[in-house]
Design a protein around this motif. Structure first.
Motif, PDB file in Angstrom:
ATOM      1  N   ALA A  64       0.824  -1.206   0.000  1.00 57.03           N
ATOM      2  CA  ALA A  64       0.000   0.000   0.000  1.00 57.03           C
ATOM      3  C   ALA A  64       0.858   1.256   0.000  1.00 57.03           C
ATOM      4  O   ALA A  64       0.559   2.232  -0.706  1.00 57.03           O
ATOM      5  CB  ALA A  64      -0.938  -0.011   1.204  1.00 57.03           C
ATOM      6  N   ARG A  65       1.924   1.251   0.797  1.00 56.59           N
ATOM      7  CA  ARG A  65       2.788   2.428   0.846  1.00 56.59           C
ATOM      8  C   ARG A  65       3.457   2.681  -0.505  1.00 56.59           C
ATOM      9  O   ARG A  65       3.605   3.832  -0.922  1.00 56.59           O
ATOM     10  CB  ARG A  65       3.839   2.268   1.948  1.00 56.59           C
ATOM     11  CG  ARG A  65       3.277   2.429   3.353  1.00 56.59           C
ATOM     12  CD  ARG A  65       4.372   2.595   4.387  1.00 56.59           C
ATOM     13  NE  ARG A  65       5.178   3.792   4.117  1.00 56.59           N
ATOM     14  CZ  ARG A  65       6.168   4.199   4.905  1.00 56.59           C
ATOM     15  NH1 ARG A  65       6.478   3.505   6.000  1.00 56.59           N
ATOM     16  NH2 ARG A  65       6.858   5.284   4.612  1.00 56.59           N
ATOM     17  N   CYS A  70       4.944   6.134  -4.106  1.00 50.89           N
ATOM     18  CA  CYS A  70       5.617   6.247  -5.401  1.00 50.89           C
ATOM     19  C   CYS A  70       4.865   7.221  -6.305  1.00 50.89           C
ATOM     20  O   CYS A  70       5.482   7.968  -7.072  1.00 50.89           O
ATOM     21  CB  CYS A  70       5.749   4.872  -6.061  1.00 50.89           C
ATOM     22  SG  CYS A  70       6.945   3.793  -5.244  1.00 50.89           S
ATOM     23  N   GLU A  71       3.545   7.218  -6.216  1.00 54.31           N
ATOM     24  CA  GLU A  71       2.766   8.186  -6.981  1.00 54.31           C
ATOM     25  C   GLU A  71       2.993   9.596  -6.453  1.00 54.31           C
ATOM     26  O   GLU A  71       3.103  10.553  -7.230  1.00 54.31           O
ATOM     27  CB  GLU A  71       1.277   7.827  -6.926  1.00 54.31           C
ATOM     28  CG  GLU A  71       0.355   8.855  -7.547  1.00 54.31           C
ATOM     29  CD  GLU A  71       0.655   9.140  -9.018  1.00 54.31           C
ATOM     30  OE1 GLU A  71       0.279  10.226  -9.495  1.00 54.31           O
ATOM     31  OE2 GLU A  71       1.277   8.276  -9.679  1.00 54.31           O
ATOM     32  N   VAL A  72       3.075   9.737  -5.128  1.00 55.09           N
ATOM     33  CA  VAL A  72       3.376  11.047  -4.542  1.00 55.09           C
ATOM     34  C   VAL A  72       4.718  11.551  -5.066  1.00 55.09           C
ATOM     35  O   VAL A  72       4.851  12.715  -5.496  1.00 55.09           O
ATOM     36  CB  VAL A  72       3.396  10.960  -3.001  1.00 55.09           C
ATOM     37  CG1 VAL A  72       4.042  12.203  -2.393  1.00 55.09           C
ATOM     38  CG2 VAL A  72       1.974  10.801  -2.469  1.00 55.09           C
ATOM     39  N   ALA A  73       5.736  10.682  -5.035  1.00 52.24           N
ATOM     40  CA  ALA A  73       7.064  11.086  -5.491  1.00 52.24           C
ATOM     41  C   ALA A  73       7.070  11.412  -6.978  1.00 52.24           C
ATOM     42  O   ALA A  73       7.695  12.395  -7.412  1.00 52.24           O
ATOM     43  CB  ALA A  73       8.078   9.983  -5.187  1.00 52.24           C
ATOM     44  N   ARG A  74       6.366  10.603  -7.773  1.00 50.54           N
ATOM     45  CA  ARG A  74       6.308  10.860  -9.219  1.00 50.54           C
ATOM     46  C   ARG A  74       5.692  12.229  -9.491  1.00 50.54           C
ATOM     47  O   ARG A  74       6.192  13.004 -10.317  1.00 50.54           O
ATOM     48  CB  ARG A  74       5.484   9.774  -9.907  1.00 50.54           C
ATOM     49  CG  ARG A  74       5.473   9.886 -11.438  1.00 50.54           C
ATOM     50  CD  ARG A  74       4.381   9.032 -12.041  1.00 50.54           C
ATOM     51  NE  ARG A  74       3.067   9.543 -11.690  1.00 50.54           N
ATOM     52  CZ  ARG A  74       2.495  10.603 -12.258  1.00 50.54           C
ATOM     53  NH1 ARG A  74       3.121  11.278 -13.201  1.00 50.54           N
ATOM     54  NH2 ARG A  74       1.297  10.992 -11.884  1.00 50.54           N
ATOM     55  N   ARG A  75       4.622  12.536  -8.777  1.00 49.17           N
ATOM     56  CA  ARG A  75       3.936  13.811  -8.997  1.00 49.17           C
ATOM     57  C   ARG A  75       4.790  14.997  -8.546  1.00 49.17           C
ATOM     58  O   ARG A  75       4.761  16.066  -9.177  1.00 49.17           O
ATOM     59  CB  ARG A  75       2.607  13.798  -8.233  1.00 49.17           C
ATOM     60  CG  ARG A  75       1.792  15.072  -8.356  1.00 49.17           C
ATOM     61  CD  ARG A  75       1.240  15.259  -9.742  1.00 49.17           C
ATOM     62  NE  ARG A  75       0.421  16.450  -9.833  1.00 49.17           N
ATOM     63  CZ  ARG A  75      -0.878  16.489  -9.559  1.00 49.17           C
ATOM     64  NH1 ARG A  75      -1.506  15.369  -9.197  1.00 49.17           N
ATOM     65  NH2 ARG A  75      -1.560  17.609  -9.681  1.00 49.17           N
ATOM     66  N   LEU A 134      -1.185   4.316   7.751  1.00 51.42           N
ATOM     67  CA  LEU A 134      -0.221   3.227   7.579  1.00 51.42           C
ATOM     68  C   LEU A 134       1.012   3.370   8.462  1.00 51.42           C
ATOM     69  O   LEU A 134       1.687   2.383   8.765  1.00 51.42           O
ATOM     70  CB  LEU A 134       0.225   3.150   6.114  1.00 51.42           C
ATOM     71  CG  LEU A 134      -0.832   2.691   5.104  1.00 51.42           C
ATOM     72  CD1 LEU A 134      -0.344   2.942   3.678  1.00 51.42           C
ATOM     73  CD2 LEU A 134      -1.162   1.222   5.302  1.00 51.42           C
ATOM     74  N   MET A 135       1.317   4.598   8.882  1.00 50.32           N
ATOM     75  CA  MET A 135       2.562   4.821   9.620  1.00 50.32           C
ATOM     76  C   MET A 135       2.620   4.099  10.969  1.00 50.32           C
ATOM     77  O   MET A 135       3.675   3.535  11.313  1.00 50.32           O
ATOM     78  CB  MET A 135       2.796   6.318   9.800  1.00 50.32           C
ATOM     79  CG  MET A 135       3.099   7.050   8.492  1.00 50.32           C
ATOM     80  SD  MET A 135       4.479   6.336   7.561  1.00 50.32           S
ATOM     81  CE  MET A 135       5.850   6.763   8.644  1.00 50.32           C
ATOM     82  N   PRO A 136       1.540   4.086  11.791  1.00 55.62           N
ATOM     83  CA  PRO A 136       1.646   3.354  13.067  1.00 55.62           C
ATOM     84  C   PRO A 136       1.958   1.870  12.874  1.00 55.62           C
ATOM     85  O   PRO A 136       2.768   1.300  13.607  1.00 55.62           O
ATOM     86  CB  PRO A 136       0.272   3.571  13.711  1.00 55.62           C
ATOM     87  CG  PRO A 136      -0.219   4.844  13.121  1.00 55.62           C
ATOM     88  CD  PRO A 136       0.268   4.818  11.695  1.00 55.62           C
ATOM     89  N   MET A 176      11.927   6.377  -4.477  1.00 64.14           N
ATOM     90  CA  MET A 176      10.952   6.078  -3.420  1.00 64.14           C
ATOM     91  C   MET A 176      10.696   4.582  -3.352  1.00 64.14           C
ATOM     92  O   MET A 176      10.647   3.992  -2.259  1.00 64.14           O
ATOM     93  CB  MET A 176       9.654   6.828  -3.659  1.00 64.14           C
ATOM     94  CG  MET A 176       8.571   6.523  -2.622  1.00 64.14           C
ATOM     95  SD  MET A 176       9.019   7.043  -0.937  1.00 64.14           S
ATOM     96  CE  MET A 176       8.603   8.805  -1.037  1.00 64.14           C
ATOM     97  N   ARG A 177      10.542   3.947  -4.512  1.00 67.52           N
ATOM     98  CA  ARG A 177      10.327   2.497  -4.522  1.00 67.52           C
ATOM     99  C   ARG A 177      11.528   1.783  -3.917  1.00 67.52           C
ATOM    100  O   ARG A 177      11.369   0.862  -3.106  1.00 67.52           O
ATOM    101  CB  ARG A 177      10.076   2.007  -5.948  1.00 67.52           C
ATOM    102  CG  ARG A 177       9.924   0.484  -6.064  1.00 67.52           C
ATOM    103  CD  ARG A 177       9.481   0.079  -7.447  1.00 67.52           C
ATOM    104  NE  ARG A 177       8.130   0.543  -7.709  1.00 67.52           N
ATOM    105  CZ  ARG A 177       7.023  -0.092  -7.312  1.00 67.52           C
ATOM    106  NH1 ARG A 177       7.133  -1.235  -6.638  1.00 67.52           N
ATOM    107  NH2 ARG A 177       5.849   0.389  -7.588  1.00 67.52           N
ATOM    108  N   ARG A 178      12.721   2.201  -4.286  1.00 68.41           N
ATOM    109  CA  ARG A 178      13.943   1.590  -3.746  1.00 68.41           C
ATOM    110  C   ARG A 178      13.987   1.757  -2.227  1.00 68.41           C
ATOM    111  O   ARG A 178      14.352   0.835  -1.489  1.00 68.41           O
ATOM    112  CB  ARG A 178      15.160   2.238  -4.404  1.00 68.41           C
ATOM    113  CG  ARG A 178      16.484   1.617  -4.042  1.00 68.41           C
ATOM    114  CD  ARG A 178      17.569   1.911  -5.068  1.00 68.41           C
ATOM    115  NE  ARG A 178      17.509   3.267  -5.570  1.00 68.41           N
ATOM    116  CZ  ARG A 178      17.219   3.577  -6.848  1.00 68.41           C
ATOM    117  NH1 ARG A 178      16.951   2.626  -7.718  1.00 68.41           N
ATOM    118  NH2 ARG A 178      17.194   4.843  -7.231  1.00 68.41           N
TER     119      ARG A 178
END
Length: 211
Positions: A64-65, A70-75, A134-136, A176-178
């Motif tokens: 999920a992350r 990855c979409e956040v980083a791409r944008r 998702l962070m907790p 981000m994926r890495r």
């Protein structure tokens, strides 16, 4: 989030009420709200405990992350303003300094804040809510599985990520994926057991650890 309570640890209403100077009703209401947000678990006729995520949960959380971040980083790749870059650099710098002085709770908090800041900069409030949720679980997974109790993220990886975000959409998404794959693969074994500081209102779980 700060690893001061361990996965699977029981939370006692009476002791918590005394610790915080409130009624058990207030504590129960707070626990119910936290359970709705999946921060804690309520066990039928057995009270509350900190969740104890397993390896399947790790796969689901990081899948999920990756989809969200990855979409956040791409944008954001190649589109960050100087003020946004400065904010991210300050977070990464503060995280590194906290880690170097041994302030693990602060380093963990800043690591999560770095990722949340990216989601906020993206501008989609749904992505931010998803990541916040998702962070907790991510933090609990790292507390339960990460060998040697290492921090949730490594600050220099955040510096690398900032560099990729400067370059453009494709490098940012790839970095981000890495980064997230590296985090998932770091779950190589159970963390060393640590004495919890909240002995006044918590007690160890009597259930065996999940594999």
């Amino acid at each position: 989030m700060e690893h001061r309570l361990e996965p699977g640890q029981r939370l006692r209403e009476e002791a918590m009420a005394a610790e915080f100077g409130v009624s058990r009703t207030v504590v129960r209401q707070a626990l119910q709200r936290l359970a709705q947000d999946q921060v804690i678990e309520l066990l039928h006729n057995r009270g509350a405990r900190v969740p104890q995520p397993d390896e399947a949960d790790a796969r689901h959380v990081f899948e999920a992350r990756r989809m969200v971040e990855c979409e956040v980083a791409r944008r954001l790749g190649g589109r960050l303003t100087p003020a946004q870059v400065a904010e991210l650099e300050a977070l990464a710098r503060d995280e590194l300094e906290a880690d170097q002085r041994g302030d693990r709770p602060e380093a963990i908090r800043l690591s999560g804040e770095f990722h949340n800041a990216l989601a906020r900069m993206h501008g989609n409030p749904v992505y931010l809510r998803l990541l916040t949720g998702l962070m907790p679980t991510t933090s609990l997974l790292m507390a339960h599985f990460k060998r040697h109790g290492g921090q949730v993220c490594v600050a220099h990886r955040h510096v690398d990520l900032i560099g990729a975000l400067r370059q453009g959409a494709a490098p940012a998404a790839a970095e981000m994926r890495r980064h997230l794959v590296e985090l998932e693969r770091s779950l190589t074994g159970p963390a060393r057991r640590r004495r919890a500081p909240f002995d006044g209102y918590s007690e160890p779980s009597t259930e065996p650890d999940k594999p």
